[in-house]
Design a protein around this motif. Structure first.
Motif, PDB file in Angstrom:
ATOM      1  N   MET A 166       0.831  -1.210   0.000  1.00 23.89           N
ATOM      2  CA  MET A 166       0.000   0.000   0.000  1.00 23.89           C
ATOM      3  C   MET A 166       0.870   1.266   0.000  1.00 23.89           C
ATOM      4  O   MET A 166       0.632   2.196  -0.770  1.00 23.89           O
ATOM      5  CB  MET A 166      -0.932   0.029   1.222  1.00 23.89           C
ATOM      6  N   TYR A 167       1.876   1.299   0.881  1.00 26.86           N
ATOM      7  CA  TYR A 167       2.729   2.496   0.946  1.00 26.86           C
ATOM      8  C   TYR A 167       3.579   2.640  -0.303  1.00 26.86           C
ATOM      9  O   TYR A 167       3.833   3.757  -0.770  1.00 26.86           O
ATOM     10  CB  TYR A 167       3.593   2.468   2.218  1.00 26.86           C
ATOM     11  N   HIS A 168       4.025   1.525  -0.849  1.00 25.98           N
ATOM     12  CA  HIS A 168       4.801   1.564  -2.091  1.00 25.98           C
ATOM     13  C   HIS A 168       3.937   2.119  -3.230  1.00 25.98           C
ATOM     14  O   HIS A 168       4.317   3.084  -3.897  1.00 25.98           O
ATOM     15  CB  HIS A 168       5.301   0.147  -2.416  1.00 25.98           C
ATOM     16  N   GLU A 169       2.797   1.515  -3.446  1.00 26.62           N
ATOM     17  CA  GLU A 169       1.960   1.918  -4.583  1.00 26.62           C
ATOM     18  C   GLU A 169       1.398   3.324  -4.403  1.00 26.62           C
ATOM     19  O   GLU A 169       1.322   4.093  -5.358  1.00 26.62           O
ATOM     20  CB  GLU A 169       0.827   0.910  -4.809  1.00 26.62           C
ATOM     21  N   PHE A 170       1.015   3.659  -3.180  1.00 26.32           N
ATOM     22  CA  PHE A 170       0.536   5.027  -2.943  1.00 26.32           C
ATOM     23  C   PHE A 170       1.686   6.029  -3.117  1.00 26.32           C
ATOM     24  O   PHE A 170       1.470   7.166  -3.541  1.00 26.32           O
ATOM     25  CB  PHE A 170      -0.096   5.145  -1.553  1.00 26.32           C
ATOM     26  N   GLY A 171       2.906   5.585  -2.822  1.00 26.19           N
ATOM     27  CA  GLY A 171       4.081   6.422  -3.088  1.00 26.19           C
ATOM     28  C   GLY A 171       4.157   6.796  -4.560  1.00 26.19           C
ATOM     29  O   GLY A 171       4.493   7.928  -4.918  1.00 26.19           O
ATOM     30  N   HIS A 172       3.825   5.840  -5.443  1.00 25.35           N
ATOM     31  CA  HIS A 172       3.799   6.152  -6.876  1.00 25.35           C
ATOM     32  C   HIS A 172       2.740   7.210  -7.190  1.00 25.35           C
ATOM     33  O   HIS A 172       2.944   8.088  -8.012  1.00 25.35           O
ATOM     34  CB  HIS A 172       3.482   4.886  -7.695  1.00 25.35           C
ATOM     35  N   ILE A 173       1.593   7.087  -6.528  1.00 24.04           N
ATOM     36  CA  ILE A 173       0.542   8.083  -6.765  1.00 24.04           C
ATOM     37  C   ILE A 173       1.051   9.475  -6.374  1.00 24.04           C
ATOM     38  O   ILE A 173       0.872  10.443  -7.108  1.00 24.04           O
ATOM     39  CB  ILE A 173      -0.738   7.711  -5.980  1.00 24.04           C
ATOM     40  N   LEU A 174       1.736   9.554  -5.225  1.00 26.73           N
ATOM     41  CA  LEU A 174       2.271  10.850  -4.792  1.00 26.73           C
ATOM     42  C   LEU A 174       3.288  11.383  -5.795  1.00 26.73           C
ATOM     43  O   LEU A 174       3.214  12.531  -6.234  1.00 26.73           O
ATOM     44  CB  LEU A 174       2.913  10.716  -3.399  1.00 26.73           C
ATOM     45  N   GLN A 175       4.239  10.526  -6.186  1.00 26.64           N
ATOM     46  CA  GLN A 175       5.319  11.009  -7.076  1.00 26.64           C
ATOM     47  C   GLN A 175       4.800  11.309  -8.482  1.00 26.64           C
ATOM     48  O   GLN A 175       5.382  12.118  -9.194  1.00 26.64           O
ATOM     49  CB  GLN A 175       6.482  10.009  -7.131  1.00 26.64           C
ATOM     50  N   GLN A 176       3.700  10.632  -8.878  1.00 26.38           N
ATOM     51  CA  GLN A 176       3.130  10.935 -10.193  1.00 26.38           C
ATOM     52  C   GLN A 176       2.288  12.205 -10.159  1.00 26.38           C
ATOM     53  O   GLN A 176       2.023  12.810 -11.185  1.00 26.38           O
ATOM     54  CB  GLN A 176       2.279   9.748 -10.677  1.00 26.38           C
ATOM     55  N   THR A 177       1.871  12.589  -8.952  1.00 25.81           N
ATOM     56  CA  THR A 177       1.042  13.793  -8.803  1.00 25.81           C
ATOM     57  C   THR A 177       1.898  15.050  -8.662  1.00 25.81           C
ATOM     58  O   THR A 177       1.599  16.091  -9.246  1.00 25.81           O
ATOM     59  CB  THR A 177       0.107  13.648  -7.585  1.00 25.81           C
ATOM     60  N   LYS A 178       2.964  14.946  -7.870  1.00 27.06           N
ATOM     61  CA  LYS A 178       3.881  16.079  -7.692  1.00 27.06           C
ATOM     62  C   LYS A 178       5.308  15.574  -7.857  1.00 27.06           C
ATOM     63  O   LYS A 178       5.733  14.673  -7.116  1.00 27.06           O
ATOM     64  CB  LYS A 178       3.698  16.700  -6.298  1.00 27.06           C
ATOM     65  N   ASN A 179       6.023  16.131  -8.803  1.00 29.31           N
ATOM     66  CA  ASN A 179       7.376  15.660  -9.117  1.00 29.31           C
ATOM     67  C   ASN A 179       8.334  15.823  -7.945  1.00 29.31           C
ATOM     68  O   ASN A 179       8.235  16.775  -7.176  1.00 29.31           O
ATOM     69  CB  ASN A 179       7.950  16.435 -10.303  1.00 29.31           C
ATOM     70  N   TYR A 180       9.284  14.910  -7.859  1.00 27.67           N
ATOM     71  CA  TYR A 180      10.372  15.066  -6.892  1.00 27.67           C
ATOM     72  C   TYR A 180      11.608  15.587  -7.628  1.00 27.67           C
ATOM     73  O   TYR A 180      11.679  15.532  -8.867  1.00 27.67           O
ATOM     74  CB  TYR A 180      10.643  13.763  -6.146  1.00 27.67           C
TER      75      TYR A 180
END
Ligand SMILES: [Zn+2]
Length: 300
Positions: A166-180
């Motif tokens: 869950m944290y891994h996949e949601f991490g993708h959602i975060l990084q796809q929403t706002k760039n690092y």
């Protein structure tokens, strides 16, 4: 920990969070898959509506649906009782952890639109096992639900297969929403692509190879985006103590890279999202200790 190693050895496969592809075929219109309507709702369906769908607009699917599943894998549906347990665990350790830290509006806005449970594993052609996928930030698959023993839940299985996913996949959602920051991508210059399967992984075999290269897991060595969410999810779900243990096993060169990457992730979450990763780790670790108080065998 031992149990998981044994299990993986038995299966003789490499475990991955592979196939985080971006295609999505999610149909946002239906709350339930084919053939399930209000008239056939059971208690769990109503619990899901109250705990996932109405507050966060998340469809939590435990029924197997050809429409939603990955047709390239042979899979088994998740068992009903085990699905209830996983729904409660994900709520306690993921949904409510973020709620506690940043409030309900956060997941209401950014959560995946669907979490799909699968009873068995999905295996790729290279023999690696897919733990979960996030498709276009819309749908997260949680596999191996039937592995959970609800009378005697194994924390390592809960962490490895469900909560870290869950944290891994949601991490993708975060990084796809706002760039690092692209600085992150320059810290490691030896990403392995598909050859990550040949890198020694600590959770899989106790090997320190990935760690010494500066990666928290073998899968983190595949590419920068995976590296990013692997560090995030391992740090939060396995905890600070585990992270520090891994740093010591990584040696100076590996640890230096891991710490540089962690610092950028920490800043990113703080500046872009208002998330304090240290506080999130503390909340999740405390909540791990509360699992025994959850009644996984019923909807109460
Ligand atoms: Zn991924």
């Amino acid at each position: 920990m031992k149990k998981i190693y044994y299990l993986i050895t038995l299966l003789g496969v490499l475990v991955s969070l592979a196939a985080c592809n971006n295609d999505t075929d999610l149909d946002p219109r239906s709350i339930f898959p084919d053939g399930v309507d209000k008239a056939t709702q059971n208690d769990f369906d109503r619990w899901v509506l109250t705990n996932y769908t109405y507050p966060y607009n998340i469809q939590f699917e435990y029924r197997y649906s050809d429409k939603e599943a990955h047709v390239e894998y042979d899979v088994v549906p998740a068992e009903y009782d085990k699905s209830i347990a996983v729904a409660k665990l994900v709520k306690h350790l993921w949904v409510d952890a973020y709620n506690e830290l940043v409030g309900r509006d956060f997941l209401r806005q950014y959560s995946p639109r669907m979490i799909q449970l699968i009873g068995s594993a999905e295996y790729k052609e290279d023999g690696s096992e897919v733990l979960g996928t996030a498709e276009g930030g819309m749908k997260i698959f949680l596999n191996k639900v039937n592995l959970l023993d609800i009378e005697n839940p194994d924390l390592e299985i809960i962490k490895f297969y469900f909560i870290k996913t869950m944290y891994h996949e949601f991490g993708h959602i975060l990084q796809q929403t706002k760039n690092y920051s692209t600085d992150f991508n320059a810290i490691s210059t030896d990403y392995q692509g598909p050859s990550w399967v040949n890198v020694g992984d600590y959770e899989n075999s106790g090997s320190t190879e990935a760690l010494e290269m500066g990666f928290i897991s073998a899968y983190a060595s595949s590419e920068a985006g995976e590296d990013f969410v692997e560090i995030l999810s391992f740090y939060v779900v396995y905890g600070k103590e585990y992270w520090e243990n891994m740093l010591s096993l990584a040696g100076e060169s590996g640890a230096t890279k891991m710490l540089l990457k962690y610092a950028l992730i920490k800043d990113y979450l703080d500046i872009k999202w208002g998330i304090d990763i240290e506080k999130l780790e503390q909340i999740v670790q405390r909540r791990m200790g509360e699992i025994s108080e959850l009644n996984l065998e019923s909807l109460d």
